[in-house]
Design a protein around this motif. Structure first.
Motif, short mmCIF file in Angstrom:
data_model
loop_
_atom_site.label_atom_id
_atom_site.label_comp_id
_atom_site.label_asym_id
_atom_site.label_seq_id
_atom_site.Cartn_x
_atom_site.Cartn_y
_atom_site.Cartn_z
N PRO A 66 -0.89 17.74 0.51
CA PRO A 66 -0.23 17.11 1.66
C PRO A 66 -0.97 15.87 2.19
CG PRO A 66 -0.44 19.47 1.98
CD PRO A 66 -1.27 19.13 0.78
N VAL A 67 -2.24 15.72 1.82
CA VAL A 67 -3.00 14.54 2.26
C VAL A 67 -2.34 13.26 1.75
CG1 VAL A 67 -5.26 13.37 2.09
CG2 VAL A 67 -5.13 15.85 2.44
N VAL A 70 -0.20 10.55 3.76
CA VAL A 70 -0.75 9.34 4.39
C VAL A 70 -0.40 8.12 3.53
CG1 VAL A 70 -2.87 8.16 5.10
CG2 VAL A 70 -2.60 10.61 5.52
N ASN A 73 3.38 7.44 3.53
CA ASN A 73 3.83 6.77 4.76
C ASN A 73 3.50 5.28 4.74
OD1 ASN A 73 4.94 9.04 5.87
ND2 ASN A 73 3.08 9.63 6.96
N ILE A 74 2.29 4.96 4.29
CA ILE A 74 1.88 3.55 4.23
C ILE A 74 2.79 2.79 3.26
CG2 ILE A 74 0.03 1.97 3.51
CD1 ILE A 74 -1.95 4.07 4.61
N THR A 77 6.16 2.22 4.61
CA THR A 77 6.11 1.19 5.67
C THR A 77 6.08 -0.21 5.07
OG1 THR A 77 4.86 2.76 6.97
CG2 THR A 77 4.89 0.51 7.77
N ARG A 151 9.96 -31.58 6.48
CA ARG A 151 10.00 -31.37 7.93
C ARG A 151 10.20 -32.70 8.60
NH1 ARG A 151 4.97 -29.99 9.58
NH2 ARG A 151 4.04 -30.25 7.54
N LEU A 258 0.43 -32.95 4.33
CA LEU A 258 -0.02 -32.97 5.72
C LEU A 258 0.04 -34.37 6.33
CD1 LEU A 258 -3.11 -30.57 5.49
CD2 LEU A 258 -0.77 -30.03 6.15
#
Lengths: 281, 118
Positions: A66-67, A70, A73-74, A77, A151, A258
């Protein structure tokens, strides 16, 4: 009977109105909005890559340790914004959106009209106060010296960013940068001829030559300007350097992207050098 | 400080969000709960671990607490460190973008002189 759609459709009333309000003259050509394939492909690749990893981590967490939740989930995400970005770009692209297929850049004799999501606006070549051009071999079709992103700040304060994700910059980029430089050159030369130095980014055009940070390259040493693109096809920086009559570098190299009105600087140096040569200097 | 361009703000926000996600995951991982097979244990519980070869090992609550407490700072440090790097990168982007925009603004204002006079 069949008709050429572009000709039959003509220009929309909003485009015609915007162009006439700014006295843009005759319509020359129109560039349709583009679907940004490199952006879609990269977002799609990230979505698939992180999605597969996230799926594998989730599976590992369910059947194993189950670790691993983590890590899962990351990874989810990271996958979520990639997927949202991919869908956002895809759904707003001309490939999918009927509305986006109506967006165009219309080029006229004295400027252009950009019909886009935020509205239809007209711009004159001679009202561009500052133009920053990013040069790169971003895709195989665009050569290394083609502006892929521009631009612009107008004299009335309006700003616009137009990139290869909006329109075919291989065609529009060189056109807009050349027309703006041609429109700015007489103004810059008139100001310079009254004895005023003109600064473009880190370079200043003076009566004696071109100055950079206290170092002056005299006109007698300047044969022209060279724009180079270093580091292969994926480096987004191009540089501008002064060269002598044998095309050897003189003075310093500055970042082209630039530098405001870099194309006008190039034309100005070429004009001054030609003028000095004609009087034998 | 000049306002950075929209692209810089979007990029920096994305980095900051990823950084915050790492912090949130770290915060959730720091519960201090002792778990066995993902389930919370209480003092007095025993956890049975069955290896692939069928060998069984029993762990007491105290053993697992000591083991998991030792592992937690490393996990928290790694997650917090990565999250911090993302947030730092976001801040760096904003500062660099603001500086670049300030320089651009100075050039735009300088061009106004010869555009108006010409």
């Amino acid at each position: 009977m069949t008709l050429l759609v572009e000709s039959a459709l003509g220009l929309g009333p909003d485009v015609t109105l915007a162009a006439s309000m700014r006295n843009l003259g005759e319509h020359r050509e129109s560039y349709p909005a583009v679907t940004s394939k490199p952006l879609l492909v990269s977002l799609g690749m990230f979505t698939v890559l992180f999605g597969v990893l996230a799926g594998a981590a989730t599976w590992g967490a369910i059947i194993g340790d189950p670790v691993v939740w983590v890590a899962a989930n990351i990874l989810w995400t990271i996958t979520a914004p990639c997927l949202l970005g991919f869908l956002w770009v895809l759904l707003r692209s001309p490939a999918v959106s009927r509305r986006a297929r109506q967006f165009r850049v219309h080029v006229f004799e004295h400027g252009w009209v950009w019909a886009r999501r935020s509205g239809t606006e007209a711009y004159r070549w001679d009202e561009v106060q500052a133009l920053f051009a990013n040069l790169a071999a971003f895709t195989a079709e665009i050569s290394s010296r083609t502006p892929y992103g521009i631009r612009i700040t107008m004299v009335d304060g309006r700003r616009m960013d137009i990139w290869h994700v909006h329109v075919d910059m291989a065609r529009f980029g060189p056109l807009v940068s050349a027309r703006v430089a041609q429109a700015q050159l007489p103004k810059a030369m008139a100001y310079f001829d009254k004895g005023n130095p003109i600064t473009f980014g880190d370079l200043t055009v003076t009566d004696e030559g071109v100055a950079y940070g206290g170092f002056l390259t005299p006109w007698s040493d300047i044969g022209g300007v060279e724009i180079d693109h270093v580091g292969g096809n994926h480096v987004e920086e191009s540089h501008l350097s002064l060269v002598d009559r044998q095309c050897r570098p003189r003075g310093t190299r500055v970042n082209f992207g630039l530098m405001a009105n870099a194309y006008t600087f190039v034309l100005m140096v070429e004009t001054i050098v030609a003028k000095l040569r004609s009087v034998g200097q | 400080m000049a306002k950075p361009k929209a692209g810089v703000v979007i990029g920096a926000s994305a980095l900051a969000v990823i950084g915050v996600v790492f912090f949130v995951v770290a915060a959730f991982s720091s519960g201090g709960e002792v778990t066995c097979d993902g389930k919370a244990m209480r003092p007095g519980d025993v956890c049975l671990e069955v290896a692939k070869d069928g060998r069984k090992t029993y762990h007491t609550y105290a053993e697992l607490k000591a083991e998991q407490d030792a592992r937690r700072p490393i996990l928290l440090g790694a997650l917090g460190g990565v999250g911090g790097l993302f947030v730092l990168a976001a801040g760096g982007f904003v500062v660099a973008g603001s500086r670049e925009n300030k320089k651009d603004q100075a050039q735009i204002e300088a061009a106004a002189a010869w555009m108006r006079a010409g």
